[in-house]
Design a protein around this motif. Sequence first.
Motif, short mmCIF file in Angstrom:
data_model
loop_
_atom_site.label_atom_id
_atom_site.label_comp_id
_atom_site.label_asym_id
_atom_site.label_seq_id
_atom_site.Cartn_x
_atom_site.Cartn_y
_atom_site.Cartn_z
N HIS A 25 0.85 -1.19 0.00
CA HIS A 25 0.00 0.00 0.00
C HIS A 25 0.89 1.24 0.00
O HIS A 25 2.06 1.16 0.36
N ARG A 51 -12.86 2.18 2.16
CA ARG A 51 -12.87 0.93 1.42
C ARG A 51 -14.27 0.30 1.38
O ARG A 51 -15.14 0.66 2.14
N GLY A 60 -3.77 0.46 -2.63
CA GLY A 60 -2.81 -0.63 -2.87
C GLY A 60 -3.53 -1.94 -2.72
O GLY A 60 -4.76 -1.97 -2.66
N PHE A 62 -3.08 -6.67 -2.85
CA PHE A 62 -2.29 -7.89 -2.95
C PHE A 62 -1.35 -7.83 -4.15
O PHE A 62 -1.72 -7.34 -5.22
N GLU A 77 -2.03 -1.91 -8.70
CA GLU A 77 -3.12 -1.65 -7.76
C GLU A 77 -3.46 -0.16 -7.71
O GLU A 77 -4.63 0.21 -7.61
N GLU A 81 -7.06 1.53 -8.34
CA GLU A 81 -7.80 2.17 -7.24
C GLU A 81 -7.79 3.69 -7.30
O GLU A 81 -8.67 4.33 -6.73
N ASP A 105 -5.43 -9.67 9.35
CA ASP A 105 -6.21 -10.69 8.65
C ASP A 105 -5.35 -11.77 8.01
O ASP A 105 -4.30 -11.50 7.48
N GLU A 143 -14.25 -1.47 -4.98
CA GLU A 143 -13.37 -1.65 -3.80
C GLU A 143 -13.12 -0.33 -3.08
O GLU A 143 -12.80 -0.32 -1.90
N SER A 172 -3.08 -2.94 9.67
CA SER A 172 -2.25 -2.08 10.51
C SER A 172 -2.20 -0.65 9.98
O SER A 172 -1.26 0.09 10.26
N GLN A 176 0.50 2.37 10.66
CA GLN A 176 1.30 2.87 9.54
C GLN A 176 1.16 4.38 9.43
O GLN A 176 2.15 5.09 9.21
N1 APR Z 1 -2.00 -2.86 6.78
C1 APR Z 1 -2.13 -4.17 6.87
N2 APR Z 1 -2.96 -4.87 6.11
C2 APR Z 1 -3.69 -4.19 5.23
C3 APR Z 1 -3.60 -2.80 5.08
C4 APR Z 1 -2.72 -2.14 5.91
N3 APR Z 1 -2.58 -0.83 5.84
N4 APR Z 1 -4.44 -2.41 4.12
C5 APR Z 1 -5.04 -3.53 3.70
N5 APR Z 1 -4.59 -4.58 4.37
C6 APR Z 1 -4.94 -5.98 4.20
C7 APR Z 1 -6.39 -6.20 3.83
O1 APR Z 1 -7.14 -6.58 4.97
C8 APR Z 1 -6.31 -7.34 2.86
O2 APR Z 1 -6.32 -8.58 3.57
O3 APR Z 1 -4.18 -6.38 3.07
C9 APR Z 1 -4.93 -7.23 2.26
C10 APR Z 1 -4.94 -6.74 0.84
O4 APR Z 1 -5.27 -5.37 0.81
P1 APR Z 1 -6.46 -4.82 -0.10
O5 APR Z 1 -6.12 -3.40 -0.40
O6 APR Z 1 -7.77 -5.11 0.54
O7 APR Z 1 -6.29 -5.73 -1.37
P2 APR Z 1 -6.80 -5.53 -2.85
O8 APR Z 1 -5.99 -6.47 -3.67
O9 APR Z 1 -6.84 -4.10 -3.22
O10 APR Z 1 -8.30 -5.94 -2.74
C11 APR Z 1 -8.74 -7.19 -2.92
O11 APR Z 1 -10.81 -8.22 -2.65
O12 APR Z 1 -10.08 -10.43 -2.71
C12 APR Z 1 -10.84 -9.50 -2.00
O13 APR Z 1 -11.26 -9.25 0.29
C13 APR Z 1 -10.22 -9.33 -0.66
O14 APR Z 1 -9.54 -7.26 0.40
C14 APR Z 1 -9.40 -8.07 -0.73
C15 APR Z 1 -9.91 -7.42 -2.00
#
Ligand code: APR
Length: 201
Positions: A25, A51, A60, A62, A77, A81, A105, A143, A172, A176
């Motif tokens: 992110h 979100r 940001g 995965f 990403e 987004e 998570d 999203e 987190s 952050q």
């Molecule tokens: N710090 C830690 N973890 C974070 C943070 C952060 N600042 N921001 C997001 N996450 C976690 C989310 O909970 C998620 O598990 O990181 C993972 C990925 O972040 P997302 O931005 O949610 O991912 P993205 O690829 O944009 O979205 C896909 O669709 O597949 C579903 O539920 C899934 O959240 C996922 C979304």
Amino acid sequence: MGDRGLLSRAEALRLEPPTWCHACHALLYAPCSGRLFGRVPLRFALLMQLRFDGRLGFPGGFVDLRDGSLEAGLLRELLEELGPGATGLEVGPEEHAGARPGSSDEPRPGQRLVAHLYVKQLQPEQLRDIEEGAARAPDHGLEVLGLVRVPLHTLWDGSGLPEFLQQRFVGSARDQLLDALHRLNLVPGHELERALSLARR
Ligand code: APR
Ligand code: MG
Ligand code: MG
């Protein structure tokens, strides 16, 4: 492992799939000369997003390490987004501000997440381009429900940053944000302490 339990980029990259999955992110900010009500200096504009899950987080997501670098995944990403304003954005390894292993998570049963944060200072015009393009992002309304600027000030009635810190944040993201505010001195130390103590009440 460095201080605050953060891993460097190289350390974090040793955490390999399938046990570990990586998310990247970005905290984007720019100097801001505006004054709230004509008198409270804003100093910086710093972007977060509301979100799909109702929480606040950074843009940001995965990253699939087989697709190339962490940064290439992050830029993909950010384009999804943030939309067209992110087209010219460059985020490299030098902007890596630490990774948190095992944060929050679990993406899938048995899998663990390592959350990387990149911090990048933009020109005010670049940040405004991102805000103006945000409604045209492919993920807008899906999203991502909207970009927000973080209130960095604390007003006389304790509103502003203290209220913002009481929202729900994903993973987190709250830590952050606080880390970056402190490290980059985006909020002076005594003001940050005060905001935190008001937020705890
Ligand atoms: N710090 C830690 N973890 C974070 C943070 C952060 N600042 N921001 C997001 N996450 C976690 C989310 O909970 C998620 O598990 O990181 C993972 C990925 O972040 P997302 O931005 O949610 O991912 P993205 O690829 O944009 O979205 C896909 O669709 O597949 C579903 O539920 C899934 O959240 C996922 C979304
Ligand atoms: Mg995404
Ligand atoms: Mg995301």
